[in-house]
Design an enzyme around this catalytic site. Structure first.
Site, PDB file in Angstrom:
ATOM      1  N   ASP A 134       0.926  -1.162   0.204  1.00  0.00           N
ATOM      2  CA  ASP A 134       0.096  -0.108   0.006  1.00  0.00           C
ATOM      3  C   ASP A 134       0.798   1.019   0.037  1.00  0.00           C
ATOM      4  OD1 ASP A 134      -2.365   1.491   0.135  1.00  0.00           O
ATOM      5  OD2 ASP A 134      -2.396   1.516   2.369  1.00  0.00           O
ATOM      6  N   GLU A 207     -10.786   4.204   1.703  1.00  0.00           N
ATOM      7  CA  GLU A 207      -9.557   4.866   1.286  1.00  0.00           C
ATOM      8  C   GLU A 207      -9.796   4.625  -0.148  1.00  0.00           C
ATOM      9  OE1 GLU A 207      -5.866   3.845   2.968  1.00  0.00           O
ATOM     10  OE2 GLU A 207      -6.191   5.458   4.313  1.00  0.00           O
ATOM     11  N   ASP A 241      -9.136   0.755   0.689  1.00  0.00           N
ATOM     12  CA  ASP A 241      -8.286  -0.140   1.567  1.00  0.00           C
ATOM     13  C   ASP A 241      -8.946   0.546   2.883  1.00  0.00           C
ATOM     14  OD1 ASP A 241      -6.104  -1.067   2.758  1.00  0.00           O
ATOM     15  OD2 ASP A 241      -4.920   0.605   2.543  1.00  0.00           O
ATOM     16  N   ARG A 245      -9.236   4.237  11.646  1.00  0.00           N
ATOM     17  CA  ARG A 245      -8.412   5.436  12.050  1.00  0.00           C
ATOM     18  C   ARG A 245      -8.156   5.338  13.539  1.00  0.00           C
ATOM     19  NH1 ARG A 245      -6.659   6.224   7.232  1.00  0.00           N
ATOM     20  NH2 ARG A 245      -8.562   6.929   5.801  1.00  0.00           N
ATOM     21  N   GLN A 248      -5.696   2.537  13.771  1.00  0.00           N
ATOM     22  CA  GLN A 248      -4.424   3.164  13.037  1.00  0.00           C
ATOM     23  C   GLN A 248      -3.587   4.291  14.348  1.00  0.00           C
ATOM     24  OE1 GLN A 248      -5.293   4.827   9.474  1.00  0.00           O
ATOM     25  NE2 GLN A 248      -3.392   5.347   9.165  1.00  0.00           N
ATOM     26  N   LYS A 261      -5.244  -1.438   9.502  1.00  0.00           N
ATOM     27  CA  LYS A 261      -5.282  -1.617   7.658  1.00  0.00           C
ATOM     28  C   LYS A 261      -5.755  -3.031   7.417  1.00  0.00           C
ATOM     29  CE  LYS A 261      -3.954   2.610   6.518  1.00  0.00           C
ATOM     30  NZ  LYS A 261      -4.714   3.595   5.756  1.00  0.00           N
ATOM     31  N   THR A 265      -9.156  -5.279   2.482  1.00  0.00           N
ATOM     32  CA  THR A 265      -9.145  -4.348   1.201  1.00  0.00           C
ATOM     33  C   THR A 265     -10.092  -4.943   0.096  1.00  0.00           C
ATOM     34  OG1 THR A 265      -6.780  -3.912   2.015  1.00  0.00           O
ATOM     35  CG2 THR A 265      -7.146  -3.715  -0.315  1.00  0.00           C
ATOM     36  N   THR A 357      -4.531   6.423  -0.900  1.00  0.00           N
ATOM     37  CA  THR A 357      -5.773   7.369  -0.949  1.00  0.00           C
ATOM     38  C   THR A 357      -5.442   8.307  -1.954  1.00  0.00           C
ATOM     39  OG1 THR A 357      -6.326   7.059   1.462  1.00  0.00           O
ATOM     40  CG2 THR A 357      -7.453   8.873   0.411  1.00  0.00           C
ATOM     41  N   GLU A 371     -10.444  12.793   5.958  1.00  0.00           N
ATOM     42  CA  GLU A 371     -10.494  14.230   5.438  1.00  0.00           C
ATOM     43  C   GLU A 371     -11.580  14.765   4.969  1.00  0.00           C
ATOM     44  OE1 GLU A 371      -7.790  11.595   2.535  1.00  0.00           O
ATOM     45  OE2 GLU A 371      -6.833  13.603   2.112  1.00  0.00           O
TER      46      GLU A 371
END
Ligand code: CA
Length: 424
Positions: A134, A207, A241, A245, A248, A261, A265, A357, A371
């Site tokens: 990734d 993502e 993906d 958060r 992470q 992660k 996927t 991303t 985001e």
């Protein structure tokens, strides 16, 4: 390079193929499908799937004279026949479905058997994923992440403009569009908490990425140039993906991401070939600093692929929450692969490279909820009134990708979708 298979004037005798928004004759993406529980290779044409195993058995296309490469549940055997045979197969397929080679068009028994309605077929994982890497190749995304996690005045790390940064993901959890995605459990620790706890992620995100599928093996110690790397990419898929958060952020210093992660996927079922995308090559964004020789490109390897993500709450309507384009990627897939092999790392047939991303330069073009909602501070309101910062159980995320350019026939990727399932 574009060739006759990309010509805008070419038409197909298959009903519904001409003018199809995703799969006209100029596209011919490869996938794996089944009608009666026997998965095999197929090619999408309009609203139909051409059963490549039937075409191979009838002797109309034989990429490998000694081996069956289409009556198998993955594209890896076909990819292993090599680039010359990929091109030859595409040209011959285009002639069969265009009608210049009449052996399928004029054989109603064979064409009736080999052309399957897509809505009656089940789509499977198109290839066996060897390994999944990734990347982090969108500068806009990297800048947003740095601003969100480190503060608005923080610069990108000094290495960022010089090479495509990546982490190794898991091939074992790459799944095909339509497969449910289980909300992961993991270690969480909010800033004010003294100790971590083990709980369902409350920060589940998507993502939006482009996945490059490596179709040529390279031995350990081999370093690929960007043009060799470009030629080794069989094709591309849409890639979600999924990311947790909160997991992470707690785990990722100093050596992440990991659990945040690797739970899932999702990829789209049709691999759009590099050959089909040839007319949609586009120059990369301006370089902020000269690249080192191993990452320089002799021709544009970026792709002009329009990308959108829609979000649908369980009882609501789907709404597009972002729209961007793969041309924004600072490093192309060819540069990602060249860099991957630069240390001598062996690459395998079926390696999957996620772009990272893909975000554009405005709030409506960001490729993740992290985001889009600016880490939850700007919630999204969906049609029907549902409000989202991160994903809730029952939410469906659908990614779309398509290419259109003046004088060219538009082609598309179809969809890459998944519904969030509750944690166990
Ligand atoms: Ca990613």
């Amino acid at each position: 390079m574009s060739d006759e298979t990309n010509d805008a004037g070419r038409t197909s005798w298959v009903p519904g193929a001409d003018g199809h928004v995703m799969f006209p004759l100029q596209n011919l993406p490869f996938g794996v499908f089944s009608v009666n529980d026997v998965p095999r290779v197929g090619v999408a044409i309009g609203d139909m799937i051409l059963d490549m195993a039937a075409i191979e058995a009838a002797g109309l296309l034989r990429p490998d004279p000694d081996l069956t490469v289409f009556d198998v549940p993955a594209l890896n055997p076909f990819m292993s026949v090599g680039r010359f045979a990929w091109g030859e197969t595409r040209r011959n397929l285009s002639r069969l479905l265009g009608g210049e080679d009449p052996r399928l068009k004029d054989n109603p028994i064979l064409s009736g058997r080999a052309l399957v309605r897509a809505d009656q077929a089940k789509l499977h994982m198109p290839f066996a994923v060897a390994e999944f890497t990734d990347f982090h190749a969108s500068r806009e995304h990297a800048c947003n992440l740095t601003a969100l996690l480190c503060g608005p005045d923080h610069a990108l790390p000094a290495n960022w403009d010089h090479m495509p940064i990546a982490h190794n993901g898991r091939a074992s959890t790459v799944i095909v569009s339509g497969t449910g995605v289980r909300r992961p459990m993991g270690q969480l620790k909010a800033g004010e908490e003294k100790r971590p706890r083990f709980a369902p992620s409350a920060g589940l995100d998507f993502e939006l990425e482009l996945g490059a599928v490596v179709g040529v093996r390279s031995a350990i110690g081999t370093r690929l140039s960007t043009s060799e790397a470009d030629a080794a990419i069989f094709g591309y898929v849409l890639l979600n993906d999924w990311s947790a958060r909160d997991i992470q952020h707690w785990e990722c210093v100093p050596l992440g991401p990991f659990q945040g992660k690797v739970f899932a996927t999702t990829i789209s079922p049709w691999v759009v070939t590099t050959a089909a995308l040839a007319p949609f090559r586009t120059p990369p964004p301006p370089r902020r600093t000269p690249l080192l020789p191993h990452l320089r490109e002799g021709m544009p390897h970026n792709l002009d692929i329009e990308l959108g993500v829609s979000l649908q709450a369980r009882d609501g309507d789907a709404a597009e929450v972002t729209r961007t384009n793969a041309r924004h990627l600072y490093f192309s897939a060819a540069q990602q692969l060249a860099h991957h092999s630069a240390c001598g790392c062996a690459m395998s047939i079926g390696d999957l490279l996620g772009s990272g991303t893909i975000s554009g330069d405005g709030p409506g073009s960001y490729g993740s909820l992290f985001e889009l909602t600016w880490n939850g501070s700007r919630p999204l309101t969906l049609p029907g009134g549902a409000v989202r910062t991160f994903l809730e159980d029952g939410d469906m995320v659908t990614m779309r990708g398509w290419c259109s350019r003046a004088g060219r026939v538009p082609i598309g990727f179809g969809t890459c979708a998944g519904v969030v399932q509750p944690a166990i």
